[in-house]
Design an enzyme around this catalytic site. Structure first.
Site, PDB file in Angstrom:
ATOM      1  N   GLU A  70      -6.178  -9.927   7.620  1.00 37.00           N
ATOM      2  CA  GLU A  70      -5.491 -10.877   8.484  1.00 37.00           C
ATOM      3  C   GLU A  70      -6.546 -11.793   9.104  1.00 37.00           C
ATOM      4  O   GLU A  70      -7.663 -11.367   9.391  1.00 37.00           O
ATOM      5  CB  GLU A  70      -4.689 -10.142   9.550  1.00 37.00           C
ATOM      6  CG  GLU A  70      -3.457  -9.484   8.951  1.00 37.00           C
ATOM      7  CD  GLU A  70      -2.641  -8.704   9.958  1.00 37.00           C
ATOM      8  OE1 GLU A  70      -2.683  -9.010  11.149  1.00 37.00           O
ATOM      9  OE2 GLU A  70      -1.949  -7.770   9.515  1.00 37.00           O
TER      10      GLU A  70
ATOM     11  N   CYS B 117      -2.871  -1.752   9.119  1.00 32.91           N
ATOM     12  CA  CYS B 117      -3.353  -1.130   7.874  1.00 32.91           C
ATOM     13  C   CYS B 117      -4.226   0.098   8.099  1.00 32.91           C
ATOM     14  O   CYS B 117      -3.806   1.220   7.792  1.00 32.91           O
ATOM     15  CB  CYS B 117      -4.119  -2.152   7.044  1.00 32.91           C
ATOM     16  SG  CYS B 117      -3.064  -3.453   6.410  1.00 32.91           S
TER      17      CYS B 117
ATOM     18  N   THR C 257       0.861  -1.191   0.000  1.00 34.77           N
ATOM     19  CA  THR C 257       0.000   0.000   0.000  1.00 34.77           C
ATOM     20  C   THR C 257       0.895   1.238   0.000  1.00 34.77           C
ATOM     21  O   THR C 257       1.688   1.429   0.924  1.00 34.77           O
ATOM     22  CB  THR C 257      -0.888  -0.001   1.260  1.00 34.77           C
ATOM     23  OG1 THR C 257      -1.608  -1.230   1.279  1.00 34.77           O
ATOM     24  CG2 THR C 257      -1.853   1.174   1.257  1.00 34.77           C
TER      25      THR C 257
ATOM     26  N   ASN D  10      -9.787   1.226   2.231  1.00 36.00           N
ATOM     27  CA  ASN D  10      -9.517   1.209   3.673  1.00 36.00           C
ATOM     28  C   ASN D  10     -10.101   2.442   4.367  1.00 36.00           C
ATOM     29  O   ASN D  10     -10.550   2.355   5.513  1.00 36.00           O
ATOM     30  CB  ASN D  10      -8.017   1.081   3.935  1.00 36.00           C
ATOM     31  CG  ASN D  10      -7.576  -0.381   3.893  1.00 36.00           C
ATOM     32  OD1 ASN D  10      -8.408  -1.281   3.741  1.00 36.00           O
ATOM     33  ND2 ASN D  10      -6.293  -0.622   4.029  1.00 36.00           N
TER      34      ASN D  10
HETATM   35  C1  UDX Z   1      -7.861  -4.341   6.590  1.00 36.20           C
HETATM   36  C2  UDX Z   1      -8.814  -4.445   5.379  1.00 36.20           C
HETATM   37  O1  UDX Z   1     -10.031  -5.063   5.790  1.00 36.20           O
HETATM   38  C3  UDX Z   1      -8.147  -5.227   4.269  1.00 36.20           C
HETATM   39  O2  UDX Z   1      -8.986  -5.281   3.137  1.00 36.20           O
HETATM   40  C4  UDX Z   1      -6.847  -4.534   3.919  1.00 36.20           C
HETATM   41  O3  UDX Z   1      -6.171  -5.223   2.911  1.00 36.20           O
HETATM   42  C5  UDX Z   1      -5.954  -4.418   5.143  1.00 36.20           C
HETATM   43  O4  UDX Z   1      -6.657  -3.753   6.182  1.00 36.20           O
HETATM   44  P1  UDX Z   1      -7.158  -6.001   8.557  1.00 36.20           P
HETATM   45  O5  UDX Z   1      -6.218  -4.940   9.028  1.00 36.20           O
HETATM   46  O6  UDX Z   1      -6.683  -7.415   8.504  1.00 36.20           O
HETATM   47  O7  UDX Z   1      -7.663  -5.657   7.075  1.00 36.20           O
HETATM   48  O8  UDX Z   1      -8.411  -5.973   9.535  1.00 36.20           O
HETATM   49  P2  UDX Z   1      -9.984  -5.702   9.443  1.00 36.20           P
HETATM   50  O9  UDX Z   1     -10.687  -6.989   9.458  1.00 36.20           O
HETATM   51  O10 UDX Z   1     -10.299  -4.754   8.368  1.00 36.20           O
HETATM   52  O11 UDX Z   1     -10.213  -4.999  10.852  1.00 36.20           O
HETATM   53  C6  UDX Z   1      -9.549  -3.773  11.152  1.00 36.20           C
HETATM   54  C7  UDX Z   1      -9.876  -3.303  12.533  1.00 36.20           C
HETATM   55  O12 UDX Z   1     -11.205  -2.823  12.597  1.00 36.20           O
HETATM   56  C8  UDX Z   1      -9.756  -4.347  13.645  1.00 36.20           C
HETATM   57  O13 UDX Z   1      -9.105  -3.760  14.756  1.00 36.20           O
HETATM   58  C9  UDX Z   1     -11.195  -4.706  13.961  1.00 36.20           C
HETATM   59  O14 UDX Z   1     -11.344  -5.142  15.283  1.00 36.20           O
HETATM   60  C10 UDX Z   1     -11.882  -3.376  13.711  1.00 36.20           C
HETATM   61  N1  UDX Z   1     -13.317  -3.498  13.371  1.00 36.20           N
HETATM   62  C11 UDX Z   1     -13.697  -4.151  12.245  1.00 36.20           C
HETATM   63  C12 UDX Z   1     -14.285  -2.899  14.193  1.00 36.20           C
HETATM   64  O15 UDX Z   1     -13.945  -2.290  15.214  1.00 36.20           O
HETATM   65  N2  UDX Z   1     -15.602  -3.000  13.839  1.00 36.20           N
HETATM   66  C13 UDX Z   1     -16.006  -3.650  12.716  1.00 36.20           C
HETATM   67  O16 UDX Z   1     -17.219  -3.679  12.473  1.00 36.20           O
HETATM   68  C14 UDX Z   1     -15.031  -4.247  11.900  1.00 36.20           C
END
Ligand code: UDX
Length: 436
Positions: free
Chosen positions: A153, A261, A122, A209
């Site tokens: 992840e 991310c 990214t 994102n």
């Molecule tokens: C994210 C994007 O989803 C992914 O497409 C990109 O490539 C990288 O960044 P990731 O960092 O693995 O992926 O986690 P994600 O599942 O998106 O969750 C991010 C954060 O948001 C976590 O801390 C999660 O607990 C939080 N979250 C997620 C919430 O607080 N509420 C939600 O409804 C969803």
């Protein structure tokens, strides 16, 4: 069959390398971290990602996947994927591009004429064009494309093998054709293919994102309003989520987003917009970031309230350290940020996590860590649920009540069954829900 190289073997690179081998290609993964390469070479994934261990071992045994710390190992490859990290810089909001820059230099040195360099990291918009001109100066017969990664992840293998779309930023038809060969199985399975120019491909990732971060902060803002007006944000989220234009995903209110991310990507996006003179367009992301960080403070406020504003020598148990479940990643973990703030306010904090303790310990040596839930909770004045691992939802509140000092549960993820905990005699609190 094309031969592929993957530069950078972290969460993204190691997963991409193993998945490309699973698609049938010969793949070499390269990294400057000798130790990581040694581990991967014997089939050990140096982090927790469901399903990756098995896939890695399978493809190493099949002879399709190998790893090397020597960059000359890429010289026979047709396509080189750059998968190195772009963390937040130590001095500001912008992304630190030093790993991307040095990866590009090394690839440029060893790539064979006619091969294609494909960025997956990214990056701030405009990086790909700059890297391309640097590449052309060193190795004019090599082309560059950008193919952002959207893996989550915890679902990295699934997301890489079955992405919901493939975005390729290309300069010419030849580059697109090469990428179509790489992803031919995905194309045959009907996965949408989007051809873009280099800047649009880079922007798709940060736009996606930013949108996800906005959704989370939106529902956390609604949680603040629910708290002020005695509403229930979980009911509100469910109700608005039935509208297909809104959708029910990413509306889980709680302590907000963390990880490697979302937080750094929205900050780097704002920093880049400012450089482009378009900062006004992303002013709202400042508020998204602020709402997100405020959610952590709101939980700390709940703790203070329940302990009559006296945290000194109180025993607090924290369930969860990873930034989200099914991961051992603790980068910018809201759970650990909260645990550390409560500790520095004088409390005695013990943290449990099924997978992330060793990573958490390295970053927060002053917190206590426990590998057993009962030991973590025993004698606690208050329990905080901060990462929604499945095992925490399966806990028996009646049994746990007998081992705590005071039965107060604060659910920072709105994931526990509040009726069940209250029925077992716990005082139950959650963000965005009425305190009973
Ligand atoms: C994210 C994007 O989803 C992914 O497409 C990109 O490539 C990288 O960044 P990731 O960092 O693995 O992926 O986690 P994600 O599942 O998106 O969750 C991010 C954060 O948001 C976590 O801390 C999660 O607990 C939080 N979250 C997620 C919430 O607080 N509420 C939600 O409804 C969803």
């Amino acid at each position: 069959m094309l031969k592929l190289s993957v530069i950078g073997t972290g969460y993204l690179g190691a997963t991409h390398a193993a998945c490309m081998a699973e698609l049938g290609f010969t793949v070499v993964g390269v990294d400057v971290d000798q130790n990581k390469i040694e581990q991967l070479s014997i089939g050990n994934v140096p982090f927790y990602e469901p399903g990756l261990d098995e896939l890695l071992k399978k493809q190493i045994t099949a002879g399709l996947l190998s790893f090397s710390a020597d960059f000359s190992a890429i010289k026979d490859c047709d396509v080189h994927f750059i998968c190195v990290g772009t963390p937040q810089s130590k001095t500001g909001n912008a992304a630190d591009l030093s790993f991307v820059n040095s990866a590009l230099e090394k690839v440029a040195k060893f790539a064979k004429p006619g091969s294609l360099v494909v960025g997956k990291s990214t990056v701030p918009v405009g990086t790909a064009a700059r890297l391309r001109s640097q590449l052309k100066q060193i190795n004019p017969d090599v082309e560059l494309a950008w193919n952002p990664e959207f893996l989550r992840e915890g679902f990295a293998v699934e997301d890489t093998l079955n992405p919901n779309r493939l975005v390729v930023g290309v300069i010419d038809d030849k580059s697109e054709q090469v990428l179509k060969q790489v992803y031919s199985k995905n194309l045959a399975a009907g996965i949408p293919w989007i051809r873009a120019d280099l800047p649009t491909a880079e922007l798709v990732k940060v736009a996606a994102n930013s949108f996800l971060a906005t959704k989370i902060s939106f529902i956390n803002a609604m949680a603040e309003i629910c708290e002020a007006a005695d509403g229930d944000v979980t009911v509100l989220a469910k109700a608005i989520g039935y509208d297909p234009r809104i959708g029910n995903k990413f509306l889980q209110a709680g302590i907000g987003f963390g990880g490697g991310c979302l937080p750094k990507d929205i900050r780097a996006f704002m920093a880049r917009a400012e450089e482009l003179g378009a900062q006004q367009a992303l002013e709202f992301l400042k508020e998204i970031d602020a709402i997100n960080l405020r959610a952590r403070q709101r939980v700390i406020e709940l703790v203070r309230k329940d302990l009559s504003n006296d945290l000194k020598s109180k025993k607090i148990a924290v369930l969860g350290a990873a930034f989200k479940p099914d991961s051992d990643d603790v980068r910018d973990s809201p759970a650990l940020d909260i645990a550390e703030q409560i500790r520095s306010a004088g409390a005695n904090v013990t943290v449990h996590d099924p997978k992330a303790i060793s990573n958490a310990q390295k970053r927060f040596p002053n917190l206590n860590f426990e590998s057993e839930i009962e030991k973590t909770i025993s004698g606690a004045d208050l329990v905080l649920h901060l990462t929604e691992w499945k095992i925490y939802r399966e806990l028996d509140p009646a049994k746990l009540k007998s081992i705590v000092k005071t039965a107060i549960m604060i659910d920072g993820r709105n994931a526990l069954d509040q009726d069940k905990w209250r029925a077992a005699g716990w005082k139950f609190r959650a963000l965005g829900r009425v305190a009973k």
